[in-house]
Design a protein around this motif. Structure first.
Motif, PDB file in Angstrom:
ATOM      1  N   UNK A 184       0.802  -1.225   0.000  1.00 55.44           N
ATOM      2  CA  UNK A 184       0.000   0.000   0.000  1.00 55.44           C
ATOM      3  C   UNK A 184       0.832   1.270   0.000  1.00 55.44           C
ATOM      4  N   UNK A 185       2.155   1.147   0.143  1.00 49.63           N
ATOM      5  CA  UNK A 185       3.023   2.330   0.202  1.00 49.63           C
ATOM      6  C   UNK A 185       3.599   2.697  -1.159  1.00 49.63           C
ATOM      7  N   UNK A 186       3.271   1.931  -2.187  1.00 42.33           N
ATOM      8  CA  UNK A 186       3.813   2.210  -3.520  1.00 42.33           C
ATOM      9  C   UNK A 186       2.693   2.107  -4.552  1.00 42.33           C
ATOM     10  N   UNK A 187       2.953   2.692  -5.711  1.00 40.10           N
ATOM     11  CA  UNK A 187       2.087   2.495  -6.862  1.00 40.10           C
ATOM     12  C   UNK A 187       2.922   2.609  -8.124  1.00 40.10           C
ATOM     13  N   UNK A 188       2.457   2.023  -9.218  1.00 37.11           N
ATOM     14  CA  UNK A 188       3.277   1.904 -10.424  1.00 37.11           C
ATOM     15  C   UNK A 188       3.343   3.185 -11.235  1.00 37.11           C
TER      16      UNK A 188
END
Length: 318
Positions: free
Chosen positions: A218-222
């Motif tokens: 939940x701490x990253x996104x592409x």
């Protein structure tokens, strides 16, 4: 520009390859898709032979009105050397004449079970993203309350450290150090991380950390649309910084002007909180609430009425 071949469509959209196996490495050069309606009547003067050719229910129904010789003539011309592929929608049966012409020319025939409009939309969006103008910017991209903020500044000013603090506060990292940006449509910039450094943060004195491993998925996104540029710079006593927010500066990235804010950095300033507030303030502006304009209007009204505006707003202690 990214190279896209027919095999990419097969892999992406799970299309059925009916014939033309030898042509799956044919390259696609544009996102436009042609529906050869007028060509089926025999008019090929302006035939866009370098586009994907799509046959829906209308095109195949019209073919039933043609003779066998007319069908052979049409498909002989449709299956040009430059034609990437023929696409059949709605899972329809393919005419024998089309199969024979495509096989002879090495042009793949792909079939989808979905409706024509849906196939056109999905493939067009995919190709436009692949062919979009591309650049790379040194900085950090984070998603804060749904707002994509590109943090820029000189090396060592504290971009990565600020991003780490934002991640700790529940926001999401998109890219650190190098942000790959592509322009979709005329006013949209989408940023993502190079594959090599995806989910990684470089913190001086600590080294490289994996944000997803430490803080979870939940701490990253592409990828994320870029809405604001926050430029961090070392505090300069001789420089006059914007204190009200009425002056709107922009940064041009490719063909898009992105709102830009310059934030001076010095000990004691909580940059993570400042950037959080900038994101919330941007959302308020999109909803029609502009605190700087409201303050300016109130101040102007008080001056016109001859009221005392107070010392704090004039001596720099606001």
């Amino acid at each position: 520009m990214t190279k896209v071949v027919i095999q990419d469509l097969l892999d992406r959209f799970n299309l059925e390859l009916l014939t033309g196996e030898a042509g799956v490495q044919r390259e696609i050069f544009m996102s436009d898709i042609s529906r050869p309606g007028i060509e089926l009547t025999g008019y090929f003067k302006y035939y866009p032979k370098d586009r994907l050719q799509l046959f829906g229910k209308t095109e195949l129904s019209f073919l039933e009105e043609l003779t066998t010789e007319q069908k052979k003539d049409r498909f002989l011309k449709l299956c040009a050397e430059e034609t990437p592929a023929l696409i059949i929608t709605r899972g329809q049966e393919v005419p024998t004449e089309m199969m024979e012409a495509a096989q002879a020319a090495g042009v793949p025939i792909l079939r989808s079970p979905h409706k024509t409009t849906r196939v056109i939309s999905r493939i067009t969006n995919f190709l436009e993203a692949k062919f979009a103008p591309f650049t790379a910017v040194h900085g950090v991209l984070v998603d804060i309350y749904g707002i994509g903020i590109l943090i820029t500044g000189q090396s060592g000013v504290g971009k990565s450290e600020t991003a780490l603090e934002l991640v700790k506060r529940g926001h999401r990292l998109v890219a650190d150090d190098s942000v790959e940006i592509r322009q979709e449509d005329y006013d949209t910039l989408i940023g993502n991380s190079p594959t090599l450094i995806e989910h990684l943060l470089e913190i001086r004195g600590l080294g490289i950390i994996n944000v997803m491993t430490l803080f979870g998925a939940g701490a990253v996104r592409s990828h994320k649309k870029i809405s604001i540029v926050m430029n961090l710079e070392t505090w300069d006593q001789s420089k006059q910084y914007d204190r009200v927010g009425l002056d709107e500066e922009t940064m041009k990235i490719m063909d898009v002007d992105v709102p830009k804010m310059t934030v001076p950095v010095r000990p004691g300033r909580n940059l993570a909180v400042i950037i959080e507030v900038a994101a919330m303030n941007y959302r308020l502006k999109r909803m029609g609430v502009n605190a700087a304009e409201e303050f300016s209007q109130r101040l102007t009204k008080m001056i016109e009425n001859g009221q005392d505006v107070g010392g704090d707003s004039t001596n720099g202690n606001m």
